[in-house]
Design an enzyme around this catalytic site. Structure first.
Site, PDB file in Angstrom:
ATOM      1  N   ASN A 119       0.260  -1.600  -0.038  1.00  0.00           N
ATOM      2  CA  ASN A 119      -0.013   0.117  -0.120  1.00  0.00           C
ATOM      3  C   ASN A 119       0.724   1.721   0.052  1.00  0.00           C
ATOM      4  O   ASN A 119       0.668   2.128  -0.639  1.00  0.00           O
ATOM      5  CB  ASN A 119      -0.892  -0.044   1.004  1.00  0.00           C
ATOM      6  CG  ASN A 119      -1.769  -1.194   1.297  1.00  0.00           C
ATOM      7  OD1 ASN A 119      -1.841  -1.798   0.377  1.00  0.00           O
ATOM      8  ND2 ASN A 119      -2.754  -1.061   2.288  1.00  0.00           N
ATOM      9  N   SER A 286      -6.108  11.542 -47.824  1.00  0.00           N
ATOM     10  CA  SER A 286      -7.168  11.255 -48.339  1.00  0.00           C
ATOM     11  C   SER A 286      -6.756   9.871 -49.334  1.00  0.00           C
ATOM     12  O   SER A 286      -6.575   9.908 -50.133  1.00  0.00           O
ATOM     13  CB  SER A 286      -8.840  11.745 -49.110  1.00  0.00           C
ATOM     14  OG  SER A 286      -9.214  11.377 -49.623  1.00  0.00           O
ATOM     15  N   LYS A 292      -7.133  15.428 -51.838  1.00  0.00           N
ATOM     16  CA  LYS A 292      -6.802  16.153 -50.488  1.00  0.00           C
ATOM     17  C   LYS A 292      -5.049  16.522 -49.128  1.00  0.00           C
ATOM     18  O   LYS A 292      -4.295  15.524 -49.710  1.00  0.00           O
ATOM     19  CB  LYS A 292      -7.766  15.851 -49.822  1.00  0.00           C
ATOM     20  CG  LYS A 292      -9.084  15.234 -49.854  1.00  0.00           C
ATOM     21  CD  LYS A 292      -9.961  16.714 -49.392  1.00  0.00           C
ATOM     22  CE  LYS A 292     -10.007  17.121 -48.425  1.00  0.00           C
ATOM     23  NZ  LYS A 292     -10.410  16.030 -47.533  1.00  0.00           N
TER      24      LYS A 292
HETATM   25  N1  ARG Z   1      -1.477  -3.419  -7.702  1.00  0.00           N
HETATM   26  C1  ARG Z   1      -1.494  -2.734  -6.028  1.00  0.00           C
HETATM   27  C2  ARG Z   1      -2.334  -1.093  -6.355  1.00  0.00           C
HETATM   28  O1  ARG Z   1      -1.827  -0.860  -7.664  1.00  0.00           O
HETATM   29  C3  ARG Z   1      -0.330  -2.818  -5.428  1.00  0.00           C
HETATM   30  C4  ARG Z   1      -1.052  -2.586  -3.638  1.00  0.00           C
HETATM   31  C5  ARG Z   1      -1.907  -4.208  -3.789  1.00  0.00           C
HETATM   32  N2  ARG Z   1      -2.035  -3.685  -2.228  1.00  0.00           N
HETATM   33  C6  ARG Z   1      -3.054  -4.787  -1.695  1.00  0.00           C
HETATM   34  N3  ARG Z   1      -3.204  -4.274  -0.537  1.00  0.00           N
HETATM   35  N4  ARG Z   1      -3.476  -5.733  -2.766  1.00  0.00           N
HETATM   36  O2  ARG Z   1      -2.656  -0.242  -5.727  1.00  0.00           O
END
Ligand code: ARG
Length: 468
Positions: A119, A286, A292
């Site tokens: 994340n 064209s 054209k």
């Molecule tokens: N491919 C995911 C994205 O672009 C990466 C993060 C994935 N995180 C998760 N908890 N599944 O957001």
């Protein structure tokens, strides 16, 4: 964790008895587009390895080994390009990089994700990628800005009928017209700079959402990764996509400007206007009509604008109503941004090429600027200078225009006697106002179209361009 060398690397699975359905795997994979983040991911992972060493999770030797292997992987990807990911089955770029690392350094790779979540990692990678992309886009913008200034300097005496409602309004200098676009693209450049600052915040150390449980030195990480500062709140850090929205907005506005320029020049280069001649290298033919010569380059610039605006709306819609913090919906943030950037760069380059190669028909432009009573405002203002209340002068000149048009008369056909039939206040001095150059020269306020004001504006534009 990894069952056989053939199974793709996976960052989770212990909690599950069954593997995910093939349909889910195919639906949820992001490697097919987030491979673009590979170098950013490697850079982030190298810095994170060093942070783990400082947090006493990795030894010095382990860190050196991991960093070396990551550098090797980076070089390999640079060499192979998109081909480096062909056939890979990892679900995303973060898993791919760790999987490749595992092939090189074995179980040490499994330690690198200590305390780290995808994340925060995806937020970091996206920011690193975007910062680089913004700089590249600004370079493309600079080429267009330079082309506009050069063109304005080259054809500095050409006239153009200025339009409102696409009806001839008042004559202006062609260079003044070009500098209007310079202003727009200058603001785009500045908007991208602001967006760069929004992206320049380092999220690593936020963990999945609650902050890292390890003693990672976030400021040092930010420093090593070239970020101006660290994010202040872990919940926000993993779910904030303002920077991506800001980029999409900046890209959309820039495309809107490109689209207006394209629309103008498609018209101006048409047989009906005849002001401009587009170069052959930015025109197409064209398949049916042999005569054209079509302005496809400009039409496509105009056409792609809708698609990029769509990307902005798409991401705003994705973010709307998402509960804190990270949700997988956020994976939908990348494709709109990638595509917007990949359309904008070439569109800017092509627009610069069009500006550089287009030639003018200054006689046609000057003719259009002197036919259609574009000098009416100057005549009304002449009367106002002589003390006639403006509204009354406006009425007088309105009548003059109405009756002249009915008689098929243009300004250059008028004598002083003709004018004096409408007001005795008209004298010799107003006669030069019947040609567009005189009206143009009167508008010498800063920002006006008089040659003096435009020269000043050009100088300022040059100085600003040099400062970039
Ligand atoms: N491919 C995911 C994205 O672009 C990466 C993060 C994935 N995180 C998760 N908890 N599944 O957001």
């Amino acid at each position: 964790m990894r069952k056989s060398p053939k199974t793709p690397y996976k960052l989770w699975g212990g909690r599950f008895e069954k593997p995910p359905a093939k349909s889910l795997e195919a639906f949820s994979q992001s490697l097919s587009f987030d491979y673009r983040l590979a170098q950013a991911d490697i850079e982030g992972t190298k810095a994170y390895a060093r942070a783990l060493e400082r947090a006493r999770i990795l030894t010095r030797r382990e860190t050196a080994r991991a960093v070396r292997a990551l550098a090797g992987l980076s070089a390999e990807i640079t060499k192979a390009g998109a081909g480096a990911f062909a056939g890979a089955e990892e679900e995303d770029i973060h898993t791919f990089v760790l999987g490749k690392l595992r092939e090189r350094v074995g179980e040490l790779a499994d330690k690198l994700h200590t305390g780290r979540s995808r994340n925060e990692q995806v937020a970091l990678d996206f920011r690193i990628w975007l910062k680089g992309t913004i700089r590249a886009t600004q370079e493309n913008l600079k080429r267009l800005l330079t082309a506009l200034v050069a063109k304005a300097e080259k054809d500095s005496s050409a006239l153009l009928p200025g339009y409102t409602h696409l009806r001839r309004a008042q004559p202006v200098l062609w260079s003044h017209y070009l500098l209007a676009y310079l202003e727009m693209f200058r603001r785009d450049h500045e908007r991208l700079e602001t967006c760069f600052q929004s992206a320049d915040v380092m999220p690593l150390g936020s963990g999945a959402l609650a902050g890292s449980g390890f003693n990672v030195d976030r400021r040092k990480l930010a420093n090593e990764l070239g970020f101006a500062c660290i994010s202040r709140n872990s919940l926000d850090a993993v779910s904030d996509r303002d920077f991506a929205l800001e980029f999409l907005f900046a890209a959309t506005v820039c495309f809107l400007h490109l689209s207006r320029l394209a629309e103008d020049w498609i018209l101006y280069s048409s047989e009906e206007f005849g002001f401009l001649e587009l170069a052959e290298e930015v025109s197409t033919g064209s398949s049916l009509m042999p005569q054209k010569k079509n302005p496809d380059s400009l039409e496509l610039i105009r056409g792609k604008t809708g698609r990029v605006l769509g990307h902005l709306v798409a991401l705003a819609t994705t973010v709307k109503g998402l509960p804190l913090t990270y949700n997988r919906d956020l994976q939908e943030d990348k494709e709109p941004v990638f595509d917007a950037a990949e359309q904008l760069g070439p569109a800017l380059e092509l627009a610069a090429q069009v500006v550089e190669t287009t030639t003018l028909h200054p006689e046609e432009m000057a003719k259009a600027a002197s036919v259609g009573w574009l000098c009416a405002t100057d005549l009304a203002e002449f009367l106002a200078e002589k003390g006639v209340p403006f509204h009354q002068g406006h009425e007088i000149v309105g009548r003059l225009v109405r009756e002249s048009l009915r008689a098929g008369k243009q300004p250059q056909d008028c004598t002083l006697e003709d004018l004096q039939r409408y007001s005795p206040v008209f004298d010799r001095k107003c006669l030069p106002l019947l040609s567009p150059e005189t009206g143009i020269a009167r508008r010498a306020v800063p920002g006006g179209t008089a040659p003096r004001a435009v020269r000043q504006a050009l100088q300022e534009a040059r100085a600003w361009l040099r400062s970039l």
